[in-house]
Design a protein around this motif. Structure first.
Motif, short mmCIF file in Angstrom:
data_model
loop_
_atom_site.label_atom_id
_atom_site.label_comp_id
_atom_site.label_asym_id
_atom_site.label_seq_id
_atom_site.Cartn_x
_atom_site.Cartn_y
_atom_site.Cartn_z
N TYR A 327 -27.13 78.11 31.00
CA TYR A 327 -26.25 78.07 32.17
C TYR A 327 -25.71 76.65 32.38
O TYR A 327 -24.53 76.46 32.68
CB TYR A 327 -27.00 78.52 33.43
N ALA A 328 -26.59 75.66 32.22
CA ALA A 328 -26.18 74.27 32.42
C ALA A 328 -25.16 73.83 31.38
O ALA A 328 -24.26 73.03 31.67
CB ALA A 328 -27.40 73.36 32.38
N SER A 329 -25.27 74.38 30.17
CA SER A 329 -24.36 73.98 29.10
C SER A 329 -22.93 74.44 29.34
O SER A 329 -21.99 73.91 28.76
CB SER A 329 -24.85 74.56 27.76
N LEU A 330 -22.76 75.42 30.23
CA LEU A 330 -21.43 75.96 30.50
C LEU A 330 -20.62 75.08 31.44
O LEU A 330 -19.42 75.27 31.58
CB LEU A 330 -21.55 77.37 31.09
N GLY A 331 -21.31 74.14 32.11
CA GLY A 331 -20.60 73.22 32.98
C GLY A 331 -20.37 73.77 34.38
O GLY A 331 -20.67 74.93 34.68
#
Length: 375
Positions: A327-331
């Motif tokens: 989820y964090a990698s999606l920005g």
């Protein structure tokens, strides 16, 4: 029996089983998505194979398209009223049942949101609705009310109430667990889960954090351990699509819920068999551990099998971390869209911490979230 379903995936396989394989043609599968259509109601009022017509009292002229499509809930009487009288009121064409003060047009409406359904205790014991061991829990009547925010009933919900008012506890009546709660009409404290369906019974149960209503552990244990055929689902080579994944999550949750109920009845050996069966047919390699694994962990902890509980907890924790990292990698662009998923993830971590603390307060801190992985 009568079984309420809701959509394609919980209906068509059952129709296939009946129409092609000839399995349990005595059960009437009722798709609630269709039950608002007059042609379908009329079809349900006819016999099909070994299944008797549905106990719907209204005749076609009462439910034909354009009649009683919307039935408002108007609390003219702030008291509990026999459900049969409610249905008779709605079905009546007497102008006095269609008029309201300061309302110029005639409308169909229920004069109360509070219902009573009488119970014949001798009958429900004789026909197996309630097992003799539970006889002391039978209520004299079902007494419930529609949700405060519900302002009207559509036709399919009216038909459910008609059946309840008419069937006199003669036939088993079930909701598939896949049916959405808006179709329960706030009846769920009289539900009793037997596997993948809730039976309406004259026993009141509040349910738990893991599910609605009560559990008949004897029936459910036999279904999950001895009766259900799993079709090789534990084989990693079997493809599981999104719909099947959702169904299997229901199974996992109910495995755990059944085990906890058995523990509550001091049937520790049976609970262990249920939990082990769950891990056998639904391992993490096939269905990654997630929120529905919490009840399984809880069961093992209560049985004192901390090794197995820690093993599942560790895998579940890593699964949650992986999700949060993704989820964090999606920005920031997708933050709002993923809010629910994040809330579920943090809830799972909080529950794992709680379970670990209750089991071993000294070592529970190893469940602290490693924020460096997701920031």
């Amino acid at each position: 029996g009568i079984l309420f379903t809701n959509g394609d995936n919980d209906t068509f396989p059952l129709w296939y089983a009946q129409e092609v394989e000839g399995i349990r043609t005595d059960v009437r599968v009722v798709n609630l998505s269709y039950l608002g259509a007059d042609w379908y109601i009329e079809q349900m009022q006819r016999r099909a194979y070994e299944s008797a017509p549905l106990p719907i009292s209204m005749t076609k002229d009462k439910y034909i398209t354009g009649k009683r499509d919307i039935n408002y809930v108007v609390e003219r009487f702030n008291e509990y009223i026999n459900l049969k009288d409610i249905i008779d009121w709605v079905a009546s064409d007497d102008p006095r049942t269609k008029t309201l003060p300061n309302v110029s047009e005639k409308i169909d409406y229920l004069p109360s949101r509070k219902f009573i359904l009488p119970v014949d205790s001798a009958k429900v014991l004789a026909n197996g609705t309630v097992r003799p061991e539970m006889a002391d829990r039978i209520v004299k009547e079902l007494r419930w009310e529609l949700e405060p925010g519900r302002r009207y009933l559509v036709k399919n919900h009216l038909m459910i109430l008609d059946m309840l008012a008419t069937y006199q506890w003669e036939r088993p009546m079930y909701y598939a667990i896949t049916v959405s709660n808006e179709n329960y009409l706030n009846l769920d404290r009289y539900f009793q889960i037997h596997g993948l369906a809730y039976r309406i019974v004259p026993i009141e149960s509040e349910g738990t954090m893991y599910g609605r209503g009560g559990i008949d552990t004897e029936i459910m244990y036999d279904n999950f351990v001895n009766t259900f055929r799993w079709g090789g689902v534990e084989n990693p080579g079997v493809y599981i699509d999104e719909n099947v994944n959702g169904m299997l999550l229901n199974f996992r949750n109910n495995f755990g819920r059944l085990a906890l109920a058995l523990i509550n009845e001091n049937k520790m050996d049976s609970a262990k068999i249920v939990l082990d069966k769950c891990l056998e047919v639904l391992p993490d390699t096939v269905l990654p551990y997630n929120i529905f694994s919490l009840s399984v962990i809880d069961g093992y902890l209560q049985l004192g099998d901390t090794t197995r509980a820690d093993e599942i907890s560790s895998i579940l924790r890593e699964n949650v971390y992986d999700d949060l990292e993704y989820y964090a990698s999606l920005g920031a662009k997708y933050d709002n869209h993923l809010m629910y998923e994040k809330q579920v993830a943090f809830y799972v971590l909080d529950e794992l911490r709680r379970q670990a603390y209750l089991n071993n307060p000294v070592s529970y801190t190893h469940l602290t979230l490693p924020t460096k992985r997701i920031v």
